[in-house]
Design a protein around this motif. Structure first.
Motif: not given
Length: 318
Positions: A191-195, A207-208, A164-171, A188-189
């Motif tokens: 991702l986080i868009h950072k500036e 967060l997307v 029940n996890g989700i893999i997230v990229s911090p950028d 699922e995955f």
């Protein structure tokens, strides 16, 4: 086949010892010391004529001293008539300076590549390069190993609710790494868009993807001051994630990193031992370590025997 000799630089003796133990070898005799004016002096204490030499030195701690020591060790072995010199660099130094992101910026990763080649390295073994294109900065063979198989194994063994996890990229830069892990775990995955306004400081994050009521697993190749992953963890919890784990190949943890992790809401921050973590673990109980010495050892064994290394891209050696 020539005999194999493994030398350890002074950056990460523990990892070198584990690699040597795994291969059933003794570490080669080498003495590294500094003169009183801080020049590095290296004395290779045994014959390397016609030998297949591997030098293990990670880009951590006193980075510039360790890089210089590695270059001197490579050169010492080269001019002592070794058959081949391989630099085993678990964490590649200056890997983040890999492009001209603004005017007059240096491309220091290319400079390091040139220095290693000029010193006499015939082959490089490294792990999770910040950008895979750095392999193209070299004209010699580079094996860029992945911590991914070990990370997947850790997730399955240590996170009971990983399905029940989700893999997230911090950028956005780590999106490829994250999608690859998500595909292999069949989850699922996001991702986080950072500036960034300036280096080591994150400005705002978007967060997307949907993390509500899920276990979020942040995956990145390195964490330095940990501003990004700690911001990301807050973002994920405010978006409804039940728990947040962080898995990072290279835990550099400089400056305020440890206090940030202690104050953040991570279940665990998991790093590999490409960089020594003993000291940091004393100050931060959340840090856990995946041992990747067997991946490096197997890569060395396969290189020495002239076998294919690509098996390691998707499997952890037993």
């Amino acid at each position: 086949m020539p005999n194999i000799v493994i030398f350890s630089g002074s950056s990460h003796h523990d990892l070198s010892q584990k690699v040597a133990d795994r291969l059933g070898l003794e570490l080669g005799k080498v003495v590294t010391k500094k003169f009183s004016n801080q020049e590095t002096c290296v004395e290779i204490g045994e014959s390397v004529r016609g030998e297949d030499v591997y030098i293990v030195q990670s880009g951590c701690g006193e980075i510039n001293d360790n890089l210089m020591e590695l270059l001197i060790m490579i050169n010492a072995c080269k001019i002592a008539s070794s058959y081949r010199v391989t630099a085993v660099i678990p964490c590649f130094p200056y890997a983040r300076q890999d492009k001209k992101d603004k005017g007059r910026a240096p491309i220091s990763a290319k400079l390091v590549a040139n220095m290693l080649s000029v010193a006499g390295a015939d082959h490089i073994i490294t792990m999770d390069l910040h950008a895979s294109q750095i392999q193209g900065f070299f004209d010699i063979a580079v094996d860029n190993l992945y911590a991914e198989p070990a990370v997947i194994q850790w997730i399955k063994e240590n996170i009971p609710e990983w399905k029940n996890g989700i893999i997230v990229s911090p950028d956005a830069g780590g999106a490829k790494r994250v999608t690859s892990i998500a595909d292999r775990l069949n989850v699922e995955f996001a991702l986080i868009h950072k500036e960034r306004k300036k280096a080591n400081e994150v400005d705002r994050m978007v967060l997307v993807g949907d993390v509500k009521d899920r276990v979020a697993i942040l995956v990145d190749d390195m964490a330095d001051t940990c501003g990004t992953v700690c911001h990301a963890a807050e973002k994920l919890l405010s978006a409804g994630a039940t728990k947040v784990y962080a898995i990072l190949t290279h835990g550099i943890f400089s400056g305020p990193a440890i206090s940030r992790i202690n104050n953040a809401a991570f279940e665990a921050v998991v790093v590999t031992n490409t960089i020594p973590q003993e000291e940091k673990m004393k100050h931060c109980p959340k840090i856990q370590v995946i041992d990747i010495s067997m991946i490096l050892a197997e890569a060395i064994r396969r290189t020495h025997n002239g076998e294919s290394v690509s098996y390691l891209f998707s499997h952890v050696p037993l």
